[in-house]
Design an enzyme around this catalytic site. Sequence first.
Site, PDB file in Angstrom:
ATOM      1  N   ASN A 119       0.803  -1.231   0.000  1.00 12.95           N
ATOM      2  CA  ASN A 119       0.000   0.000   0.000  1.00 12.95           C
ATOM      3  C   ASN A 119       0.834   1.280   0.000  1.00 12.95           C
ATOM      4  OD1 ASN A 119      -2.179  -1.646  -0.094  1.00 12.95           O
ATOM      5  ND2 ASN A 119      -2.864  -1.291   2.015  1.00 12.95           N
ATOM      6  N   ILE A 142      -7.521   6.650   3.372  1.00 14.47           N
ATOM      7  CA  ILE A 142      -8.154   5.506   4.060  1.00 14.47           C
ATOM      8  C   ILE A 142      -7.206   4.302   4.053  1.00 14.47           C
ATOM      9  CG2 ILE A 142     -10.063   3.849   3.916  1.00 14.47           C
ATOM     10  CD1 ILE A 142     -11.793   6.095   2.733  1.00 14.47           C
ATOM     11  N   ASP A 175     -13.245   4.699  13.792  1.00 10.38           N
ATOM     12  CA  ASP A 175     -12.999   4.462  15.223  1.00 10.38           C
ATOM     13  C   ASP A 175     -14.035   5.209  16.069  1.00 10.38           C
ATOM     14  OD1 ASP A 175     -10.655   2.906  14.708  1.00 10.38           O
ATOM     15  OD2 ASP A 175      -9.620   4.772  14.229  1.00 10.38           O
ATOM     16  N   HIS A 202      -4.414   4.841  14.103  1.00 10.89           N
ATOM     17  CA  HIS A 202      -5.431   3.892  13.645  1.00 10.89           C
ATOM     18  C   HIS A 202      -4.845   2.491  13.528  1.00 10.89           C
ATOM     19  CE1 HIS A 202      -8.961   2.254  11.759  1.00 10.89           C
ATOM     20  NE2 HIS A 202      -8.220   1.816  10.751  1.00 10.89           N
TER      21      HIS A 202
HETATM   22  P1  NAD Z   1     -10.422  -3.908  -1.859  1.00 14.20           P
HETATM   23  O1  NAD Z   1      -9.332  -4.828  -2.253  1.00 14.20           O
HETATM   24  O2  NAD Z   1     -11.809  -4.423  -1.842  1.00 14.20           O
HETATM   25  O3  NAD Z   1     -10.416  -2.627  -2.816  1.00 14.20           O
HETATM   26  C1  NAD Z   1      -9.253  -1.916  -3.080  1.00 14.20           C
HETATM   27  C2  NAD Z   1      -9.373  -1.311  -4.452  1.00 14.20           C
HETATM   28  O4  NAD Z   1      -8.169  -0.592  -4.699  1.00 14.20           O
HETATM   29  C3  NAD Z   1      -9.524  -2.349  -5.588  1.00 14.20           C
HETATM   30  O5  NAD Z   1     -10.637  -2.032  -6.384  1.00 14.20           O
HETATM   31  C4  NAD Z   1      -8.222  -2.211  -6.363  1.00 14.20           C
HETATM   32  O6  NAD Z   1      -8.378  -2.422  -7.754  1.00 14.20           O
HETATM   33  C5  NAD Z   1      -7.869  -0.773  -6.062  1.00 14.20           C
HETATM   34  N1  NAD Z   1      -6.465  -0.465  -6.328  1.00 14.20           N
HETATM   35  C6  NAD Z   1      -5.365  -1.205  -6.098  1.00 14.20           C
HETATM   36  N2  NAD Z   1      -4.270  -0.555  -6.526  1.00 14.20           N
HETATM   37  C7  NAD Z   1      -4.690   0.622  -7.027  1.00 14.20           C
HETATM   38  C8  NAD Z   1      -4.032   1.721  -7.627  1.00 14.20           C
HETATM   39  N3  NAD Z   1      -2.719   1.742  -7.795  1.00 14.20           N
HETATM   40  N4  NAD Z   1      -4.791   2.762  -8.018  1.00 14.20           N
HETATM   41  C9  NAD Z   1      -6.134   2.745  -7.841  1.00 14.20           C
HETATM   42  N5  NAD Z   1      -6.797   1.744  -7.286  1.00 14.20           N
HETATM   43  C10 NAD Z   1      -6.085   0.683  -6.895  1.00 14.20           C
HETATM   44  O7  NAD Z   1     -10.025  -3.306  -0.426  1.00 14.20           O
HETATM   45  P2  NAD Z   1     -10.968  -2.478   0.592  1.00 14.20           P
HETATM   46  O8  NAD Z   1     -11.662  -3.421   1.482  1.00 14.20           O
HETATM   47  O9  NAD Z   1     -11.752  -1.483  -0.186  1.00 14.20           O
HETATM   48  O10 NAD Z   1      -9.845  -1.732   1.470  1.00 14.20           O
HETATM   49  C11 NAD Z   1      -9.016  -0.766   0.902  1.00 14.20           C
HETATM   50  C12 NAD Z   1      -8.025  -0.234   1.925  1.00 14.20           C
HETATM   51  O11 NAD Z   1      -8.709   0.463   2.977  1.00 14.20           O
HETATM   52  C13 NAD Z   1      -7.189  -1.303   2.625  1.00 14.20           C
HETATM   53  O12 NAD Z   1      -5.852  -0.887   2.711  1.00 14.20           O
HETATM   54  C14 NAD Z   1      -7.798  -1.389   4.015  1.00 14.20           C
HETATM   55  O13 NAD Z   1      -6.890  -1.842   4.984  1.00 14.20           O
HETATM   56  C15 NAD Z   1      -8.173   0.049   4.230  1.00 14.20           C
HETATM   57  N6  NAD Z   1      -9.174   0.298   5.289  1.00 14.20           N
HETATM   58  C16 NAD Z   1      -8.991   1.372   6.081  1.00 14.20           C
HETATM   59  C17 NAD Z   1      -9.913   1.676   7.059  1.00 14.20           C
HETATM   60  C18 NAD Z   1      -9.741   2.889   7.929  1.00 14.20           C
HETATM   61  O14 NAD Z   1     -10.412   2.992   8.952  1.00 14.20           O
HETATM   62  N7  NAD Z   1      -8.915   3.852   7.572  1.00 14.20           N
HETATM   63  C19 NAD Z   1     -11.033   0.846   7.244  1.00 14.20           C
HETATM   64  C20 NAD Z   1     -11.193  -0.252   6.412  1.00 14.20           C
HETATM   65  C21 NAD Z   1     -10.239  -0.526   5.425  1.00 14.20           C
HETATM   66  C1  LMR Z   2     -10.542  -1.184  10.285  1.00 15.26           C
HETATM   67  O1  LMR Z   2     -10.296  -0.605  11.335  1.00 15.26           O
HETATM   68  O2  LMR Z   2     -11.575  -1.859  10.111  1.00 15.26           O
HETATM   69  C2  LMR Z   2      -9.576  -1.075   9.139  1.00 15.26           C
HETATM   70  O3  LMR Z   2      -8.411  -0.418   9.529  1.00 15.26           O
HETATM   71  C3  LMR Z   2      -9.326  -2.355   8.428  1.00 15.26           C
HETATM   72  C4  LMR Z   2      -8.540  -3.338   9.224  1.00 15.26           C
HETATM   73  O4  LMR Z   2      -7.590  -3.899   8.663  1.00 15.26           O
HETATM   74  O5  LMR Z   2      -8.871  -3.585  10.389  1.00 15.26           O
END
Ligand code: NAD
Ligand code: LMR
Length: 342
Positions: A119, A142, A175, A202
Amino acid sequence: KESNASFMPKLKQEQSFSNQLQPQASFKVAVLGAAGGIGQPLGLLIKMSPLVSALHLYDVANVKGVAADLSHCNTPSQVLDFTGPSELANCLQGVDVVVIPAGVPRKPGMTRDDLFNINAGIVKTLVEAVADNCPDAFIHIISNPVNSTVPIAAEVLKQKGVYDPKKLFGVTTLDVVRANTFVAQKKNLKLIDVDVPVIGGHAGITILPLLSKSRPSVTFTDEEIQELTVRIQNAGTEVVEAKAGAGSATLSMAYAAARFVESSLRALDGDGDVYECTFVQSELTELPFFASRVKLGRKGIEAFISSDLQGLTEYEAQALEALKPELKASIEKGVAFLHKQA
Ligand code: NAD
Ligand code: LMR
């Protein structure tokens, strides 16, 4: 006006599913990673916002179908799709808010830091494009590990000479959403009234809910504080385990991210009463980045709510000290990633 009480109820009140709704403002929002587990429901929620005139959806694949699907919703914003690096610059032209959920999610047994290797590079590339095409936009990160990806984004923006620390945000709204839900359930409170600030970062113990600052004021036993704090810190893992290999939180995350987008748009639109917790460059502690409540305005962060960190309970004060080494290391890892590349 607390943001918690404003997002979904406001949409309901204003009948945003209805084609009678007229746009109140005309902001452009881009979602990078729009075809993913978070990106798709987030696109839907942003499509419902009366403050949005254009929704730009970018992904490396599968975004055409998502955009065609969303574009049939009879809400005011226009939906455009952009696929692959050659269309990224166009996606970002004139955009006011860029939301970045691109990247891989956790599987059971992984920490958020285990996502760093993949990432970090994705966030770097996307933020470079943001710097080149819409350097004045609010940037919502995110992608995990947020404790490192936000410092990475800051370094990219610095290298490009366009860093505005008031406009770069790590999205920690989930959160707060979780803390509000769990406290309301435990104490039998009306959900809409509950607001718990969550500070730190986070990931694991860096997520520190300040239960003593809950509103309305609530009394907790020591056991309740311990149980609630640990549940909020592990809530992401709770979802990862329940999904058993199919990813991490997507729907609650989309809800939380949409709230943060809506708050940002209200701030951009001149609402002078918008507060959110977010992981940002900060001077509230000795750490260069820290999540706290901030006041949002037209130019980004207008004020840090330092009073949340005053008068902490002994439990909170100890937890704050305990989280600092891990958070510091994650921040430094993000900064070092950029310098290794240079
Ligand atoms: P996912 O795999 O379902 O979707 C990710 C998307 O990103 C996919 O559609 C993929 O094609 C795209 N992608 C990958 N590389 C890319 C690039 N270079 N440019 C554009 N798009 C690209 O994953 P998700 O469940 O949607 O989670 C995404 C991220 O969010 C993860 O890193 C996860 O840990 C994070 N997340 C953060 C929080 C938070 O509280 N901040 C909460 C949940 C998930
Ligand atoms: C969350 O808090 O749900 C996200 O950061 C995704 C994870 O990996 O827990």
